[in-house]
Design a protein around this motif. Structure first.
Motif, PDB file in Angstrom:
ATOM      1  N   SER A 174      85.629 -12.419 -60.582  1.00  0.00           N
ATOM      2  CA  SER A 174      86.600 -12.860 -61.576  1.00  0.00           C
ATOM      3  C   SER A 174      87.157 -14.237 -61.238  1.00  0.00           C
ATOM      4  O   SER A 174      87.342 -15.080 -62.121  1.00  0.00           O
ATOM      5  CB  SER A 174      87.742 -11.844 -61.679  1.00  0.00           C
ATOM      6  N   ALA A 175      87.433 -14.466 -59.941  1.00  0.00           N
ATOM      7  CA  ALA A 175      87.995 -15.755 -59.527  1.00  0.00           C
ATOM      8  C   ALA A 175      87.050 -16.906 -59.841  1.00  0.00           C
ATOM      9  O   ALA A 175      87.490 -18.043 -60.060  1.00  0.00           O
ATOM     10  CB  ALA A 175      88.314 -15.733 -58.031  1.00  0.00           C
TER      11      ALA A 175
ATOM     12  N   GLY B 274      85.314 -17.086 -62.509  1.00  0.00           N
ATOM     13  CA  GLY B 274      85.150 -17.156 -63.957  1.00  0.00           C
ATOM     14  C   GLY B 274      84.037 -16.288 -64.493  1.00  0.00           C
ATOM     15  O   GLY B 274      83.387 -16.637 -65.489  1.00  0.00           O
ATOM     16  N   GLY B 275      83.787 -15.143 -63.830  1.00  0.00           N
ATOM     17  CA  GLY B 275      82.734 -14.246 -64.304  1.00  0.00           C
ATOM     18  C   GLY B 275      81.360 -14.613 -63.797  1.00  0.00           C
ATOM     19  O   GLY B 275      80.357 -14.387 -64.480  1.00  0.00           O
ATOM     20  N   ARG B 276      81.304 -15.169 -62.586  1.00  0.00           N
ATOM     21  CA  ARG B 276      80.025 -15.566 -61.978  1.00  0.00           C
ATOM     22  C   ARG B 276      79.939 -15.016 -60.555  1.00  0.00           C
ATOM     23  O   ARG B 276      80.942 -14.948 -59.842  1.00  0.00           O
ATOM     24  CB  ARG B 276      79.872 -17.092 -61.951  1.00  0.00           C
ATOM     25  N   PHE B 277      78.736 -14.644 -60.147  1.00  0.00           N
ATOM     26  CA  PHE B 277      78.538 -14.158 -58.778  1.00  0.00           C
ATOM     27  C   PHE B 277      78.573 -15.298 -57.767  1.00  0.00           C
ATOM     28  O   PHE B 277      78.868 -15.087 -56.594  1.00  0.00           O
ATOM     29  CB  PHE B 277      77.212 -13.401 -58.660  1.00  0.00           C
ATOM     30  N   GLU B 278      78.253 -16.494 -58.219  1.00  0.00           N
ATOM     31  CA  GLU B 278      78.323 -17.664 -57.350  1.00  0.00           C
ATOM     32  C   GLU B 278      79.636 -18.392 -57.626  1.00  0.00           C
ATOM     33  O   GLU B 278      80.089 -18.425 -58.776  1.00  0.00           O
ATOM     34  CB  GLU B 278      77.129 -18.593 -57.610  1.00  0.00           C
TER      35      GLU B 278
ATOM     36  N   PHE C  89      90.241  -7.052 -66.741  1.00  0.00           N
ATOM     37  CA  PHE C  89      89.217  -7.725 -65.948  1.00  0.00           C
ATOM     38  C   PHE C  89      88.758  -9.008 -66.637  1.00  0.00           C
ATOM     39  O   PHE C  89      88.451  -9.009 -67.837  1.00  0.00           O
ATOM     40  CB  PHE C  89      88.041  -6.779 -65.738  1.00  0.00           C
ATOM     41  N   LEU C  90      88.758 -10.098 -65.879  1.00  0.00           N
ATOM     42  CA  LEU C  90      88.362 -11.432 -66.333  1.00  0.00           C
ATOM     43  C   LEU C  90      89.355 -12.055 -67.320  1.00  0.00           C
ATOM     44  O   LEU C  90      89.041 -13.055 -67.969  1.00  0.00           O
ATOM     45  CB  LEU C  90      86.967 -11.414 -66.977  1.00  0.00           C
ATOM     46  N   LYS C  91      90.544 -11.480 -67.418  1.00  0.00           N
ATOM     47  CA  LYS C  91      91.527 -11.991 -68.366  1.00  0.00           C
ATOM     48  C   LYS C  91      92.753 -12.591 -67.678  1.00  0.00           C
ATOM     49  O   LYS C  91      93.763 -12.853 -68.326  1.00  0.00           O
ATOM     50  CB  LYS C  91      91.963 -10.878 -69.323  1.00  0.00           C
ATOM     51  N   GLY C  92      92.683 -12.800 -66.383  1.00  0.00           N
ATOM     52  CA  GLY C  92      93.799 -13.415 -65.670  1.00  0.00           C
ATOM     53  C   GLY C  92      93.894 -14.899 -65.982  1.00  0.00           C
ATOM     54  O   GLY C  92      92.919 -15.639 -65.837  1.00  0.00           O
TER      55      GLY C  92
ATOM     56  N   GLU D  78      93.894 -21.482 -53.776  1.00  0.00           N
ATOM     57  CA  GLU D  78      93.198 -20.625 -52.805  1.00  0.00           C
ATOM     58  C   GLU D  78      93.031 -19.208 -53.349  1.00  0.00           C
ATOM     59  O   GLU D  78      93.253 -18.223 -52.641  1.00  0.00           O
ATOM     60  CB  GLU D  78      93.957 -20.617 -51.464  1.00  0.00           C
ATOM     61  N   LYS D  79      92.616 -19.107 -54.603  1.00  0.00           N
ATOM     62  CA  LYS D  79      92.526 -17.802 -55.265  1.00  0.00           C
ATOM     63  C   LYS D  79      91.432 -16.914 -54.683  1.00  0.00           C
ATOM     64  O   LYS D  79      91.435 -15.700 -54.885  1.00  0.00           O
ATOM     65  CB  LYS D  79      92.278 -17.995 -56.761  1.00  0.00           C
ATOM     66  N   GLN D  80      90.502 -17.504 -53.938  1.00  0.00           N
ATOM     67  CA  GLN D  80      89.415 -16.715 -53.374  1.00  0.00           C
ATOM     68  C   GLN D  80      89.669 -16.310 -51.930  1.00  0.00           C
ATOM     69  O   GLN D  80      88.913 -15.503 -51.383  1.00  0.00           O
ATOM     70  CB  GLN D  80      88.088 -17.498 -53.465  1.00  0.00           C
TER      71      GLN D  80
END
Length: 380
Positions: A44-45, A47-51, A254-257, A267-269
């Motif tokens: 989610s952090a 933007g909906g991507r695994f990378e 989910f994915l709406k933050g 530092e969201k990750q």
């Protein structure tokens, strides 16, 4: 008549099947669930991507899980003999960081070894637990309570603390210090020594203030008065509180933050991954995640109580204390209850060395249960 080891009171050898049965598979399942939360939050952090984070996080956990199982099946006497070498190795790595480490975000905390980026301070946390467990395994309860026998453990704790503070990394230094203090407490060090240390620490605060970096002073002042610099030093915690508050009871979904997606949250990750998660999953999601961590702590205490050797008991309690400090400091930090000191949320925050060190430590703890009735030599 031949006298067997069993007749002398020694426990029978534990077979492979019994060892596999003694592995805390429920604990491993809980750790996997926590890591799964991390993958969701990092996905989610981004933007909906695994990378660039979620996929690496999943791969790191898979490799770390293999490491955990390997460590769990190693006899505790091996870790008893390796405690000091691992501790010295961690100190050498910390010295190498101070001499030729990579600088990032204003700190020199990493060693670059080929394609890998290692943070030795994470390794030092586990090494301190091993050495202190070995040391107190060789003492009686009466010896552990005497001041003279506390001097060596203090040096063991403060040596890596001093090297980590040079980087500077206040959060990790605090973790090593508090984790070491927790192990001293369960080992039998008298309460008056902790009170004396606390009084001495308070007396040294003015001196410590003069040695702190400017950004560290700002963080402390911002903690005491969050509104003094809302666009500067107080920006991180202000945005974190907004994100947590906006999540409400069930979250935005989910994915709406918004705070995370619009990059208001720094530092969201890493340090603020808990905020990223709570904004989308709300207080309910936060309670579920904290309940999973609570299960890990309960299992740690259970393993410690079942261990028939002091070395294993201290390892289990030390790892449990380390996990508690990780979770408590990180969550309290992002909610404004503690100054921002840069402590990750275990198995959720992005970071390879932190995950490996946590899983290695959990492997040690599970190994205590596998060999809970082992007979170990006394050594300091």
């Amino acid at each position: 008549m031949t006298v067997t080891s069993l007749s002398l009171g020694a426990p029978p050898a534990v077979g492979l099947g019994e060892k596999i049965w003694r592995v805390n598979w429920g604990l491993i399942l809980v750790l996997t669930a926590i890591a799964g939360v991390g993958v969701l939050a990092l996905y989610s952090a981004a933007g909906g991507r695994f990378e660039p984070w979620a996929a690496k996080h999943a791969i790191r956990y898979g490799a770390s899980l293999v490491l955990l199982l390997m460590v769990a099946f190693v006899h505790p006497k091996v870790w008893l003999s390796l405690a000091w070498p691992l501790y010295v190795f961690s100190l050498l790595l910390l010295i190498a960081v101070d001499v030729a480490g990579k600088i990032g975000m204003g700190a020199q905390r990493w060693l670059v070894i080929g394609p890998l980026q290692v943070q030795p301070s994470e390794i030092a946390k586990v090494a301190v637990i091993l050495v202190l467990a070995r040391y107190y395994h060789g003492l009686t309860r009466e010896q552990a309570g005497k001041f003279l026998y506390t001097l060596a453990p203090l040096v063991v704790i403060m040596a890596p603390v001093a090297l980590v503070m040079v980087q500077p990394d206040l959060g990790t230094a605090l973790m090593v210090m508090l984790g070491g203090a927790a192990l001293l407490f369960v080992a039998g060090v008298r309460l008056w020594m902790f009170l004396a240390a606390a009084i001495g620490a308070v007396g040294c605060l003015p001196i410590a203030w003069t040695f702190m970096h400017e950004y560290q002073r700002k963080r402390v002042l911002t903690f005491l008065d969050p509104d003094r610099d809302p666009l500067g030093a107080g920006y991180h915690i202000t945005q974190s509180k907004i994100a947590i508050g906006s999540g409400g009871l069930f979250g935005k979904g989910f994915l709406k933050g918004t705070q995370s997606a619009l990059n208001f949250l720094p530092e969201k990750q890493t340090d603020f991954i808990f905020t990223t998660f709570v904004e989308e999953w709300g207080m309910v999601g936060a309670c579920v995640l904290l309940a999973l961590f609570t299960l890990v702590l309960v299992w740690g205490f259970s393993i410690a109580l079942r261990s028939q050797h002091h070395f294993g008991r201290l390892i289990a309690l030390g790892v449990t204390a380390m996990m508690f400090l990780y979770v408590f400091i990180n969550t309290a930090m992002v909610m404004g209850l503690l100054p921002v000191v840069g402590v990750p949320l275990p198995l959720v925050s992005n970071g390879g060395t932190a995950m490996v060190s946590v899983m290695f430590a959990c492997g040690l703890m599970i190994g205590v249960n596998v060999y809970r009735d082992a007979q170990l030599p006394l050594a300091r």
